[in-house]
Design an enzyme around this catalytic site. Structure first.
Site, PDB file in Angstrom:
ATOM      1  N   GLY A 222      10.726  63.722  -8.895  1.00  0.00           N
ATOM      2  CA  GLY A 222      10.608  65.169  -9.004  1.00  0.00           C
ATOM      3  C   GLY A 222      11.868  65.839  -8.491  1.00  0.00           C
ATOM      4  O   GLY A 222      12.944  65.244  -8.438  1.00  0.00           O
ATOM      5  N   THR A 224      14.706  67.753  -6.098  1.00  0.00           N
ATOM      6  CA  THR A 224      15.324  67.433  -4.819  1.00  0.00           C
ATOM      7  C   THR A 224      14.650  68.200  -3.694  1.00  0.00           C
ATOM      8  O   THR A 224      14.442  67.659  -2.597  1.00  0.00           O
ATOM      9  CB  THR A 224      16.827  67.759  -4.867  1.00  0.00           C
ATOM     10  N   ALA A 225      14.280  69.447  -3.933  1.00  0.00           N
ATOM     11  CA  ALA A 225      13.621  70.247  -2.904  1.00  0.00           C
ATOM     12  C   ALA A 225      12.299  69.614  -2.478  1.00  0.00           C
ATOM     13  O   ALA A 225      11.996  69.501  -1.282  1.00  0.00           O
ATOM     14  CB  ALA A 225      13.396  71.666  -3.405  1.00  0.00           C
ATOM     15  N   GLY A 227      11.515  66.479  -2.825  1.00  0.00           N
ATOM     16  CA  GLY A 227      11.844  65.218  -2.168  1.00  0.00           C
ATOM     17  C   GLY A 227      12.202  65.417  -0.707  1.00  0.00           C
ATOM     18  O   GLY A 227      11.799  64.618   0.160  1.00  0.00           O
ATOM     19  N   GLU A 244      13.285  59.456  -6.639  1.00  0.00           N
ATOM     20  CA  GLU A 244      14.091  59.690  -7.840  1.00  0.00           C
ATOM     21  C   GLU A 244      14.063  61.189  -8.077  1.00  0.00           C
ATOM     22  O   GLU A 244      13.097  61.737  -8.583  1.00  0.00           O
ATOM     23  CB  GLU A 244      13.525  58.910  -9.032  1.00  0.00           C
ATOM     24  N   CYS A 278      15.008  63.592 -16.320  1.00  0.00           N
ATOM     25  CA  CYS A 278      15.907  63.634 -15.161  1.00  0.00           C
ATOM     26  C   CYS A 278      17.270  63.042 -15.497  1.00  0.00           C
ATOM     27  O   CYS A 278      18.307  63.583 -15.132  1.00  0.00           O
ATOM     28  CB  CYS A 278      15.273  62.887 -13.984  1.00  0.00           C
TER      29      CYS A 278
END
Length: 470
Positions: A222, A224-225, A227, A244, A278
């Site tokens: 998903g 970056t935020a 994650g 990822e 992605c």
């Protein structure tokens, strides 16, 4: 094998259960009622997984692999029903590298996880010391998946986890829960009860999964935020993580490339799943010498790709999955237009068309710091940026804080590999983009995450390394 209607009925929320209506992003029609599970349901699933895991681990690799191979067969028996549901819920067409392709990939990755050998590694054996490296099960793995490839990425997470002797609790995206519920139902035909479950809840369920003391590892695909939030939530229990995260993949076309030869592969590198991938090509850098020719050939290919409702067998491009993503793409293209960039194709959505369709869009003569280039658009809009020297192209490609994938395009493989070695990305493809392979490790650099999936390395990341010395 079930019919589509019986499969959907088996995963739909009960009348008295909390539910969420899932709408078709292509038509606006109702797909079904997805159950909305609560944290209490998660606790029940984790307890069942914890109870089922030791016996599963005790079976050994061969028996677990045999079960996964049977699960792959079960997926193939219901492949068309799963693809129809996926097309309706996610929006992607049946044909092209889309819904049927995704279901086929689920079976392929199940088989790959089952068939990849992982033997103990003898580290030292000198007559005095013998040390072997083994990998033991983690226990219960939490798998949090996205809405763009909901079935395939769920299998990327659960297949190696199960192979390595773990139990799994899956938390699907709130946008595409039905696809994952159906897939897991089919796979569970070949697994012990309680070993694999789906908790179709909201953010509070995901947050609890990330912090849960009985969860040994989180696999997440998903933003970056999101994650970063999982990293923080997992810290107190020192969970292992495979993340990822977002990407904004660059492609560099070297001046010796043939524009006509590469145009179709460039298109699918960028527009697979209507750009909602992605590791799709999201920034295309083309040398001045062939810039106009690449723009022309790519436009010709893009014009010929039909977009529409996924259940129409003629279409290969579909809608954006949700309104929020549609708005991101539309706003970025408008900002590019306002900045003076040249729209080669698209950029003109029909306000009267139902569904979240944004036309295939190519944008030329755009600055490298334009938001359409610097931000991940995650949709069917590709910026094409000029460069004059290889050093300039590499500087452009490496300028962002993400590095999932990248590509280099040239008939000279030696030159292509030399450029590839200078790019900061987890995978760099030559003359293709986004071509993941279940045998080849895959993971990101920089803020695109950490940990590896696929192949032997992917299996290792779902076990605890243990050295037996003596």
């Amino acid at each position: 094998m079930e019919t589509y209607d019986s499969l959907l009925a088996s995963i739909t929320a009960a009348p008295a259960q909390a539910s969420r209506t899932i709408f078709d992003p292509a038509t606006g029609g109702v797909v079904g009622e997805a159950p909305v599970h609560a944290v209490e349901d998660l606790e029940t699933a984790v307890a069942a997984a914890t109870a089922a895991q030791p016996a599963w681990a005790a079976l050994g690799h061969d028996a677990r692999s045999a079960a996964l191979l049977k699960a792959a067969d079960a997926v193939e028996r219901s492949a068309e029903e799963l693809a129809q549901l996926l097309s309706r819920e996610q929006g992607k067409p049946l044909n092209g590298p889309n819904a049927r392709f995704e279901v086929g990939a689920c079976a392929a990755w199940l088989r790959a996880a089952a068939s990849t050998p992982l033997d103990p590694e003898v580290v030292v054996d000198d007559g005095e010391t013998r040390a072997e490296l083994h990998y033991r099960p983690l226990g219960v793995v939490g798998a949090i998946g996205p809405w763009n490839w909901p079935m395939m990425i769920t299998v990327w997470q659960i297949a190696p986890a199960l192979r390595m002797g773990n139990a799994v609790v899956v938390k699907p995206s709130e946008y595409t829960p039905l696809s994952v519920l159906a897939l897991v139902k089919i796979i569970n035909e070949e697994l012990p009860e309680g070993l694999l479950s789906v908790v179709s809840g909201g953010r509070e369920v995901g947050a609890r999964l990330a912090e849960h003391p009985a969860i040994g590892k989180i696999m997440f695909t998903g933003s970056t935020a999101a994650g970063k939030a999982i990293i923080k939530s997992s810290a107190d229990t020192v969970k292992r993580l495979t993340l990822e995260l977002g990407g904004n993949d660059a492609g560099i076309v070297l001046p010796d490339a043939d524009p006509k030869t590469i145009a179709q592969d460039l298109f699918w590198g960028a527009f697979i799943n209507t750009g909602q991938t992605c590791a799709a090509l999201k920034r295309l850098y083309v040398h001045d010498d062939i810039y106009d020719a690449v723009c022309e050939e790519l436009t010709t290919v893009a014009k010929a790709m039909p977009m529409g409702v996924g259940l129409d067998e003629n279409n290969v491009l579909g809608p954006l999955q949700n309104k929020a993503q549609y708005d991101i793409v539309a706003n970025l293209v408008e900002a590019a237009r306002d900045s003076g960039a040249r729209i080669l194709l698209g950029g003109n959505p029909d306000p009267d068309q139902p569904g979240y369709f944004y036309p295939t869009t190519l944008v030329a003569d755009i600055d490298n710091d334009n938001p359409l280039v610097a931000e991940e658009q995650f949709g069917p809009a590709l910026p094409i940026i000029r460069y004059s020297t290889i050093d300039q192209a590499i500087e452009y490609a490496n300028a962002l804080d993400v590095g999932l994938g990248a590509s280099v395009w040239s008939p000279d493989l030696t030159a292509g590999r030399e450029v590839a070695a200078r790019i900061e990305a987890g995978t760099v493809w030559i003359n293709k983009h986004g071509a993941v392979d279940p045998r080849v490790p895959f993971g990101g650099a920089k803020q695109s995450g950490y940990g590896l999936e696929f192949g032997v390395e992917g299996l290792k990341h779902l076990g605890i390394p243990q050295v037996i010395n003596g």
